[in-house]
Motif scaffolding. Structure first.
Motif, PDB file in Angstrom:
ATOM      1  N   ALA A  77      32.307  36.862  34.025  1.00 52.39           N
ATOM      2  CA  ALA A  77      31.971  38.195  34.521  1.00 52.39           C
ATOM      3  C   ALA A  77      32.895  38.590  35.669  1.00 52.39           C
ATOM      4  N   ALA A  78      33.234  37.593  36.494  1.00 52.46           N
ATOM      5  CA  ALA A  78      34.152  37.853  37.606  1.00 52.46           C
ATOM      6  C   ALA A  78      35.527  38.240  37.081  1.00 52.46           C
ATOM      7  N   ARG A  79      36.004  37.538  36.078  1.00 53.39           N
ATOM      8  CA  ARG A  79      37.311  37.852  35.495  1.00 53.39           C
ATOM      9  C   ARG A  79      37.317  39.255  34.887  1.00 53.39           C
ATOM     10  N   LYS A  80      36.249  39.597  34.188  1.00 54.00           N
ATOM     11  CA  LYS A  80      36.164  40.922  33.574  1.00 54.00           C
ATOM     12  C   LYS A  80      36.148  42.009  34.653  1.00 54.00           C
ATOM     13  N   PHE A  81      35.373  41.753  35.708  1.00 51.87           N
ATOM     14  CA  PHE A  81      35.295  42.721  36.804  1.00 51.87           C
ATOM     15  C   PHE A  81      36.664  42.919  37.444  1.00 51.87           C
ATOM     16  N   PHE A  82      37.333  41.826  37.733  1.00 49.94           N
ATOM     17  CA  PHE A  82      38.617  41.913  38.424  1.00 49.94           C
ATOM     18  C   PHE A  82      39.703  42.502  37.527  1.00 49.94           C
ATOM     19  N   GLU A  83      39.578  42.310  36.238  1.00 49.67           N
ATOM     20  CA  GLU A  83      40.551  42.881  35.306  1.00 49.67           C
ATOM     21  C   GLU A  83      40.521  44.410  35.365  1.00 49.67           C
TER      22      GLU A  83
END
Length: 267
Positions: free
Chosen positions: A110-116
């Motif tokens: 979820a963090a990766r998706k948010f930061f993307e």
């Protein structure tokens, strides 16, 4: 002098005076050529021998009336370097994985998706950011930040509603306020309300009651005209006063409505 610069300087004085702002509104310009940087600008690493976080540069403008120019190597915080497009940070890079671990989201995917989806200006488009008090800025800003308390913000968003017939639409985060307040409105051209983040509070001295309104350059006339209308209605910032009077005096249209509804009328 460019007539727009003069007008925007006057807008800064108007905002400061009529809203009784504690801090200077900040004019921000994204710089593509060093010729755009005024002679009085402070270059942190060159002139101070130190790096700054972007929130500290903004604080120097809003509290001390200074003009500051920041290039890539002036920054001491990772966030603006990415958001302002000074470096690449894409999902295939090690830097992306490191940031994803530390943005406060428990689930790593979820963090990766948010930061993307994090807002960033085009890589390499700008060589730096220039900030100055709006009242004294020697340039036409791309964006203005108004740091206020909630009562002052209320007057401004009422002024915006007066001119647009719409509400200010914002989402809120607890961190990364420099990017949300600067990069997002530069990308979409819209007003935005942002909470100062922990770094702004700890390192740049943001107040606990402080909140930020971002105003793209194209909307400055609209904001000022709306505020003037609200002030003329006697419903601005300084015009309001607290009262706990019961059955208080009301504008005539209140009685018109209450009569229609079969309710008590008053003075």
């Amino acid at each position: 002098m460019d007539e727009r610069i003069k007008k925007y300087n006057e807008y800064g004085e108007f905002l400061e005076r009529r809203l009784k702002l504690r801090y200077n509104p900040q004019a921000i310009k994204m710089v593509t050529d060093l010729s755009e940087v005024p002679e009085n600008a402070i270059w942190p690493k060159r002139d101070l021998g130190h790096h700054l976080a972007l929130c500290q540069a903004l604080a120097m403008a809003k509290r001390d009336g200074r003009t500051v120019f920041m290039q890539k190597d002036d920054h001491w915080c990772w966030n603006p370097i990415i958001g302002l497009g000074h470096v690449k940070c894409t999902p295939d890079m090690e830097s992306f994985d490191i940031v994803s671990k530390y943005i406060g989201i428990a689930d790593h995917e979820a963090a990766r998706k948010f930061f993307e989806e994090f807002p960033t200006l085009p890589y390499g488009k700008y060589i730096g950011l220039l900030v100055s008090p709006l009242q004294t800025a020697e340039f036409v800003p791309d964006l203005v930040l108004v740091n206020s308390n909630n009562a002052q913000l209320r007057a401004m968003i009422w002024g915006i509603k007066n001119q647009t017939g719409k509400l200010v639409d914002s989402s809120f985060d607890a961190i990364d306020s420099c990017i949300w307040s600067i990069v997002t409105p530069l990308l979409n051209g819209k007003y935005r309300i942002t909470l100062p983040d922990p770094g702004d509070y700890e390192r740049a001295g943001a107040d606990e009651d402080e909140i930020i309104l971002s105003v793209p350059e194209a909307k400055l006339d609209e904001l000022i005209n709306g505020l003037k209308s609200v002030f003329n209605m006697g419903m601005g910032y300084t015009e309001l006063s607290r009262s706990m009077e019961l059955d208080f005096s009301r504008p005539p249209f209140y009685n018109e409505l209450f009569k229609i509804w079969g309710l008590d009328e008053g003075k």
